[in-house]
Design an enzyme around this catalytic site. Structure first.
Site, mmCIF file in Angstrom:
data_model
loop_
_atom_site.group_PDB
_atom_site.id
_atom_site.type_symbol
_atom_site.label_atom_id
_atom_site.label_comp_id
_atom_site.label_asym_id
_atom_site.label_seq_id
_atom_site.Cartn_x
_atom_site.Cartn_y
_atom_site.Cartn_z
ATOM 1 N N SER A 28 0.842 -1.197 0.000
ATOM 2 C CA SER A 28 0.000 0.000 0.000
ATOM 3 C C SER A 28 0.874 1.243 0.000
ATOM 4 C CB SER A 28 -0.891 0.008 1.239
ATOM 5 O OG SER A 28 -1.441 1.296 1.390
ATOM 6 N N HIS B 291 -1.370 -1.312 -4.132
ATOM 7 C CA HIS B 291 -2.631 -0.950 -3.467
ATOM 8 C C HIS B 291 -2.667 0.570 -3.258
ATOM 9 C CE1 HIS B 291 -6.153 -1.956 -0.975
ATOM 10 N NE2 HIS B 291 -5.736 -1.007 -0.151
ATOM 11 N N ASP C 160 -4.882 3.664 -1.741
ATOM 12 C CA ASP C 160 -5.949 3.992 -0.795
ATOM 13 C C ASP C 160 -6.436 5.422 -0.989
ATOM 14 O OD1 ASP C 160 -6.179 1.623 0.895
ATOM 15 O OD2 ASP C 160 -4.129 2.079 1.543
ATOM 16 N N HIS D 91 -8.540 1.268 -3.855
ATOM 17 C CA HIS D 91 -9.466 1.044 -2.741
ATOM 18 C C HIS D 91 -10.112 2.383 -2.403
ATOM 19 C CE1 HIS D 91 -9.743 -0.204 1.833
ATOM 20 N NE2 HIS D 91 -10.930 -0.035 1.274
ATOM 21 N N MET E 142 -11.697 -5.907 5.551
ATOM 22 C CA MET E 142 -10.903 -4.952 6.341
ATOM 23 C C MET E 142 -10.541 -5.592 7.681
ATOM 24 S SD MET E 142 -10.350 -2.098 4.630
ATOM 25 C CE MET E 142 -9.326 -1.551 5.974
HETATM 26 C C1 DX5 Z 1 -6.446 1.436 5.752
HETATM 27 C C2 DX5 Z 1 -6.029 1.159 4.345
HETATM 28 C C3 DX5 Z 1 -4.952 0.163 4.221
HETATM 29 C C4 DX5 Z 1 -3.639 0.587 4.822
HETATM 30 C C5 DX5 Z 1 -2.934 -0.647 5.286
HETATM 31 O O1 DX5 Z 1 -7.568 2.219 5.754
HETATM 32 O O2 DX5 Z 1 -7.129 0.672 3.592
HETATM 33 O O3 DX5 Z 1 -4.761 -0.228 2.876
HETATM 34 O O4 DX5 Z 1 -2.822 1.279 3.912
HETATM 35 O O5 DX5 Z 1 -1.834 -0.257 5.994
HETATM 36 P P1 DX5 Z 1 -1.110 -1.222 7.052
HETATM 37 O O6 DX5 Z 1 -0.597 -2.411 6.289
HETATM 38 O O7 DX5 Z 1 -0.022 -0.356 7.566
HETATM 39 O O8 DX5 Z 1 -2.105 -1.607 8.096
HETATM 40 ZN ZN ZN Z 2 -6.662 -0.241 1.590
#
Ligand code: DX5
Ligand code: ZN
Length: 216
Positions: free
Chosen positions: A8, A33, A35, A66, A137
């Site tokens: 991400s 990914h 966000d 996402h 999630m």
């Molecule tokens: C949270 C995001 C995730 C986030 C994950 O709202 O959707 O994609 O970037 O980050 P980590 O791996 O650090 O939990």
């Molecule tokens: Zn995400």
């Protein structure tokens, strides 16, 4: 097939985004990914179209976008144009989810639905056959580097059963708090694709961290 890794970029260095995307290109990652947060559906604002376009310009891996935004229907075509190869919308933001999923598919890209930690998998029963992917999630959406919610394993069992019954091609993605300690158990529980932000970007050797997750 071995599991897929989607680093991400939320936790990337935005002053060096090209460098970080090129790092992902060189790594064993399968997707990138992306966000998108609007400060309405989630209590944080990340970035919008220009950043997605910039990531696409340098990426050699497909973009897993996402959308953590209210009324995502308004922007599906623009995210496709910015470079999305897959769009995930949240169940909680889509009163006409079937219509939204068809609209994503009409753009010629992959269509996916995310559910928050409190949203039961059972609510996807009548849509799962139409989906390319479901995103479970494993933290409350909005921020990187949060603590993994253990209840996710139960949800994986539920979605795995639904996959077996309605859509054996379904990709099950897990997003939030994934690291080298929980990834093997998540894959065992049914996860096909794992998002990793902090567990990659907090490391000095990021390519090595991705390899560790890929080969777990
Ligand atoms: C949270 C995001 C995730 C986030 C994950 O709202 O959707 O994609 O970037 O980050 P980590 O791996 O650090 O939990
Ligand atoms: Zn995400």
């Amino acid at each position: 097939m071995s599991h897929l890794i989607a680093p991400s970029i939320l936790t990337a260095d935005f002053g060096n985004l090209q460098r970080d995307v090129e790092m992902i290109n060189k790594s064993e990652a399968d997707w990138i990914h992306v966000d998108v947060m609007d400060g309405m559906f989630v209590p944080n604002i990340s970035f919008g179209f220009p950043v997605v376009t910039a990531v696409k310009k340098h990426a050699t891996k497909p973009l897993d976008v996402h959308l953590m935004i209210v009324d995502p229907d308004r922007y599906l075509a623009r995210f496709k144009d910015a470079g999305a190869d897959s769009i995930t919308v949240h169940y909680e933001t889509c009163p006409h989810l079937h219509r939204t999923i068809q609209a994503i598919k009409e753009l010629g890209i992959r269509a996916s639905v995310a559910i928050n930690p409190h949203t039961p998998v059972a609510l996807l029963e009548d849509i799962v056959a139409d989906l390319d992917m479901v995103l479970i999630m494993s933290v409350n959406p909005g921020f990187g580097a949060q603590h993994f919610i253990e209840h996710t394993y139960k949800k994986l069992a539920d979605i795995k059963a639904m996959k077996r019954r309605y859509n054996t091609e379904l990709v099950i993605e897990v997003d939030g708090g994934v690291d080298e300690h929980n990834i093997a158990r998540l894959v065992e529980a049914g996860a096909d694709m794992l998002v990793a932000g902090n567990s990659v970007f907090s490391q000095v050797d990021k390519i090595g961290a991705i390899a560790k997750l890929k080969n777990a």
